[in-house]
Design a protein around this motif. Sequence first.
Motif, PDB file in Angstrom:
ATOM      1  N   ALA A  27       0.827  -1.206   0.000  1.00  9.95           N
ATOM      2  CA  ALA A  27       0.000   0.000   0.000  1.00  9.95           C
ATOM      3  C   ALA A  27       0.865   1.262   0.000  1.00  9.95           C
ATOM      4  O   ALA A  27       0.528   2.253  -0.663  1.00  9.95           O
ATOM      5  N   CYS A  28       1.967   1.237   0.731  1.00  7.67           N
ATOM      6  CA  CYS A  28       2.874   2.394   0.736  1.00  7.67           C
ATOM      7  C   CYS A  28       3.419   2.669  -0.657  1.00  7.67           C
ATOM      8  O   CYS A  28       3.451   3.826  -1.110  1.00  7.67           O
ATOM      9  N   ALA A  29       3.847   1.617  -1.349  1.00 10.70           N
ATOM     10  CA  ALA A  29       4.375   1.791  -2.696  1.00 10.70           C
ATOM     11  C   ALA A  29       3.288   2.253  -3.663  1.00 10.70           C
ATOM     12  O   ALA A  29       3.504   3.162  -4.485  1.00 10.70           O
ATOM     13  N   THR A  30       2.112   1.649  -3.560  1.00 11.40           N
ATOM     14  CA  THR A  30       1.016   2.002  -4.472  1.00 11.40           C
ATOM     15  C   THR A  30       0.563   3.437  -4.268  1.00 11.40           C
ATOM     16  O   THR A  30       0.335   4.179  -5.237  1.00 11.40           O
ATOM     17  N   TRP A  31       0.429   3.862  -3.013  1.00  9.11           N
ATOM     18  CA  TRP A  31      -0.029   5.218  -2.744  1.00  9.11           C
ATOM     19  C   TRP A  31       0.980   6.260  -3.228  1.00  9.11           C
ATOM     20  O   TRP A  31       0.599   7.332  -3.708  1.00  9.11           O
ATOM     21  N   SER A  32       2.254   5.962  -3.105  1.00 15.77           N
ATOM     22  CA  SER A  32       3.259   6.907  -3.608  1.00 15.77           C
ATOM     23  C   SER A  32       3.140   7.064  -5.126  1.00 15.77           C
ATOM     24  O   SER A  32       3.307   8.165  -5.658  1.00 15.77           O
ATOM     25  N   GLN A 265       2.192  13.274   0.792  1.00 15.90           N
ATOM     26  CA  GLN A 265       1.247  12.190   0.493  1.00 15.90           C
ATOM     27  C   GLN A 265      -0.048  12.286   1.290  1.00 15.90           C
ATOM     28  O   GLN A 265      -0.850  11.353   1.262  1.00 15.90           O
ATOM     29  N   GLY A 266      -0.263  13.368   2.005  1.00 17.39           N
ATOM     30  CA  GLY A 266      -1.534  13.608   2.664  1.00 17.39           C
ATOM     31  C   GLY A 266      -1.802  12.715   3.863  1.00 17.39           C
ATOM     32  O   GLY A 266      -0.909  12.047   4.392  1.00 17.39           O
ATOM     33  N   VAL A 267      -3.054  12.698   4.272  1.00 26.34           N
ATOM     34  CA  VAL A 267      -3.466  11.952   5.456  1.00 26.34           C
ATOM     35  C   VAL A 267      -3.225  10.461   5.281  1.00 26.34           C
ATOM     36  O   VAL A 267      -2.774   9.767   6.202  1.00 26.34           O
ATOM     37  N   VAL A 268      -3.510   9.963   4.089  1.00 25.44           N
ATOM     38  CA  VAL A 268      -3.315   8.529   3.835  1.00 25.44           C
ATOM     39  C   VAL A 268      -1.846   8.150   3.986  1.00 25.44           C
ATOM     40  O   VAL A 268      -1.515   7.090   4.529  1.00 25.44           O
ATOM     41  N   GLY A 269      -0.955   9.013   3.537  1.00 28.06           N
ATOM     42  CA  GLY A 269       0.472   8.747   3.687  1.00 28.06           C
ATOM     43  C   GLY A 269       0.883   8.652   5.143  1.00 28.06           C
ATOM     44  O   GLY A 269       1.686   7.788   5.521  1.00 28.06           O
ATOM     45  N   VAL A 270       0.321   9.538   5.986  1.00 29.52           N
ATOM     46  CA  VAL A 270       0.615   9.491   7.416  1.00 29.52           C
ATOM     47  C   VAL A 270       0.091   8.195   8.025  1.00 29.52           C
ATOM     48  O   VAL A 270       0.768   7.538   8.830  1.00 29.52           O
ATOM     49  N   VAL A 271      -1.110   7.799   7.644  1.00 25.66           N
ATOM     50  CA  VAL A 271      -1.698   6.560   8.157  1.00 25.66           C
ATOM     51  C   VAL A 271      -0.854   5.354   7.750  1.00 25.66           C
ATOM     52  O   VAL A 271      -0.606   4.441   8.547  1.00 25.66           O
ATOM     53  N   LEU A 272      -0.377   5.343   6.517  1.00 31.10           N
ATOM     54  CA  LEU A 272       0.437   4.227   6.047  1.00 31.10           C
ATOM     55  C   LEU A 272       1.783   4.186   6.765  1.00 31.10           C
ATOM     56  O   LEU A 272       2.296   3.103   7.083  1.00 31.10           O
ATOM     57  N   LEU A 273       2.363   5.344   7.043  1.00 28.05           N
ATOM     58  CA  LEU A 273       3.624   5.381   7.783  1.00 28.05           C
ATOM     59  C   LEU A 273       3.423   4.825   9.190  1.00 28.05           C
ATOM     60  O   LEU A 273       4.228   4.014   9.673  1.00 28.05           O
ATOM     61  N   GLY A 274       2.344   5.253   9.855  1.00 33.33           N
ATOM     62  CA  GLY A 274       2.049   4.721  11.177  1.00 33.33           C
ATOM     63  C   GLY A 274       1.734   3.240  11.135  1.00 33.33           C
ATOM     64  O   GLY A 274       2.127   2.483  12.038  1.00 33.33           O
ATOM     65  N   SER A 275       1.051   2.796  10.089  1.00 34.37           N
ATOM     66  CA  SER A 275       0.723   1.378   9.954  1.00 34.37           C
ATOM     67  C   SER A 275       1.979   0.531   9.791  1.00 34.37           C
ATOM     68  O   SER A 275       2.040  -0.607  10.286  1.00 34.37           O
ATOM     69  N   SER A 276       2.971   1.057   9.105  1.00 28.86           N
ATOM     70  CA  SER A 276       4.229   0.322   8.936  1.00 28.86           C
ATOM     71  C   SER A 276       4.902   0.078  10.282  1.00 28.86           C
ATOM     72  O   SER A 276       5.373  -1.035  10.559  1.00 28.86           O
ATOM     73  N   PHE A 277       4.915   1.099  11.123  1.00 34.19           N
ATOM     74  CA  PHE A 277       5.522   0.936  12.442  1.00 34.19           C
ATOM     75  C   PHE A 277       4.690  -0.021  13.297  1.00 34.19           C
ATOM     76  O   PHE A 277       5.249  -0.866  14.013  1.00 34.19           O
ATOM     77  N   CYS A 278       3.372   0.094  13.222  1.00 37.87           N
ATOM     78  CA  CYS A 278       2.503  -0.808  13.989  1.00 37.87           C
ATOM     79  C   CYS A 278       2.675  -2.253  13.528  1.00 37.87           C
ATOM     80  O   CYS A 278       2.635  -3.185  14.345  1.00 37.87           O
ATOM     81  N   TRP A 279       2.855  -2.449  12.222  1.00 41.09           N
ATOM     82  CA  TRP A 279       3.087  -3.801  11.728  1.00 41.09           C
ATOM     83  C   TRP A 279       4.369  -4.383  12.304  1.00 41.09           C
ATOM     84  O   TRP A 279       4.412  -5.558  12.708  1.00 41.09           O
ATOM     85  N   VAL A 280       5.433  -3.590  12.370  1.00 37.88           N
ATOM     86  CA  VAL A 280       6.693  -4.074  12.936  1.00 37.88           C
ATOM     87  C   VAL A 280       6.506  -4.473  14.394  1.00 37.88           C
ATOM     88  O   VAL A 280       6.974  -5.537  14.832  1.00 37.88           O
ATOM     89  N   LEU A 281       5.803  -3.646  15.160  1.00 39.40           N
ATOM     90  CA  LEU A 281       5.554  -3.978  16.564  1.00 39.40           C
ATOM     91  C   LEU A 281       4.702  -5.238  16.689  1.00 39.40           C
ATOM     92  O   LEU A 281       4.934  -6.071  17.574  1.00 39.40           O
ATOM     93  N   HIS A 282       3.728  -5.389  15.806  1.00 40.38           N
ATOM     94  CA  HIS A 282       2.894  -6.594  15.840  1.00 40.38           C
ATOM     95  C   HIS A 282       3.721  -7.834  15.514  1.00 40.38           C
ATOM     96  O   HIS A 282       3.568  -8.891  16.155  1.00 40.38           O
ATOM     97  N   ALA A 283       4.610  -7.718  14.518  1.00 33.52           N
ATOM     98  CA  ALA A 283       5.474  -8.848  14.167  1.00 33.52           C
ATOM     99  C   ALA A 283       6.386  -9.215  15.331  1.00 33.52           C
ATOM    100  O   ALA A 283       6.626 -10.402  15.596  1.00 33.52           O
ATOM    101  N   LEU A 284       6.882  -8.211  16.042  1.00 34.66           N
ATOM    102  CA  LEU A 284       7.717  -8.484  17.218  1.00 34.66           C
ATOM    103  C   LEU A 284       6.896  -9.145  18.326  1.00 34.66           C
ATOM    104  O   LEU A 284       7.383 -10.054  19.007  1.00 34.66           O
ATOM    105  N   TRP A 285       5.679  -8.696  18.514  1.00 31.60           N
ATOM    106  CA  TRP A 285       4.814  -9.275  19.536  1.00 31.60           C
ATOM    107  C   TRP A 285       4.547 -10.757  19.264  1.00 31.60           C
ATOM    108  O   TRP A 285       4.504 -11.583  20.174  1.00 31.60           O
ATOM    109  N   ARG A 286       4.400 -11.113  17.986  1.00 28.64           N
ATOM    110  CA  ARG A 286       4.126 -12.493  17.605  1.00 28.64           C
ATOM    111  C   ARG A 286       5.401 -13.311  17.407  1.00 28.64           C
ATOM    112  O   ARG A 286       5.330 -14.495  17.081  1.00 28.64           O
ATOM    113  N   SER A 287       6.549 -12.716  17.597  1.00 30.29           N
ATOM    114  CA  SER A 287       7.813 -13.384  17.313  1.00 30.29           C
ATOM    115  C   SER A 287       8.044 -14.577  18.239  1.00 30.29           C
ATOM    116  O   SER A 287       7.737 -14.517  19.432  1.00 30.29           O
TER     117      SER A 287
END
Length: 355
Positions: A27-32, A265-287
């Motif tokens: 989604a980050c690549a597509t939105w850019s 990239q507007g509001v969607v870009g900010v949401v995607l940036l935050g989602s990327s960090f949240c995904w990393v934390l989620h992956a660590l939580w499930r590690s």
Amino acid sequence: MTSDAGPGEDGERRNVSDAAGVVVLGACATWSLITAAVHDGRPEGVLLAVLALAAGYAAGRICGALLPVAAPCAGALAGLGLAVAVPHLAPGPQIVAPLGHAGATAALLTLCAGAACCAAWATDAPTRRFAMGALAVGITVTAAVLGSTSGFVTCAAVLLCSVAAGRMRSRGLGIAGLALSAALVTGLTWAIAGKALPAGLTESLEGQLTPHRIQLWQDALHLAHRNAALGVGPERFGELSSTATSTLLSDDKPHSALLQQAAEQGVVGVVLLGSSFCWVLHALWRSPRPTPVVLTAGAALTALAAIASVGNALSFTAVSVGAGLLAGLATARPIADESPQEEMDERARGDRLTP
């Protein structure tokens, strides 16, 4: 302190986490590409960062599975050598600009300190654990010798968090604390740009951040307010910012990943940036890795998020690769971790299939 889930449940969780990562990065690549097409922007920088992060994460998963102790140690040494021996690393593929003490150098050394601490927690041998800990301390001292005050502070913070992680039994609380810390830093950055803080505090922070950087942030916030939906397009901040155009030697960046995403990239870009960090934390939580390894890597990546909130560290390919590599190392399942019971189950299944 390892994952208590069974093999099937653990595998299902990891599949969900990996699928979420593919969706978020895609989604980050597509939105850019979408915002670049609308505003005639240049998405190559964003695409390169996404590719670097994904490649680093894949390499970390593979190396972490094969060499759970040696791989993070080698990564820490390689990053340290890069920061010390190569004084000029450019954002993107060109070597034209130096690493800033408050930006890429600090970020790279912070990731190195995190990798060294992860290697220390990944081994049971006291001698090797002491050596890895000494390496992490050496990286912290190197940051001070190089004159990177922010790097020294963030490396020291990672060391302290790593020591504290060794005493934590529940990783969920630690992950929540890291997420809250990142949210506070990004919120503070936005508040400074919007002049929402008390005058005395704003003046104090301006002395540390420099008035020029604050003006860049204010320009980015102004562009974000005028183009909230799609932004002004990737890599177009330098063309539209009055502060950047009036500066003789400008890198055309607002020196804040959050505000750059908002402006370009507007509001969607900010949401995607935050989602990327949240995904990393989620992956660590499930590690499946031990909790100290997970929380140490999370602390280093959170420190990177803080650095990126006040600088252009994520514009440097080496930093993006390093972040992905550390996340991959901390979420890999070492091949040697297969329990005897799992091997017996596999043999039993094989026996049932034997004529």
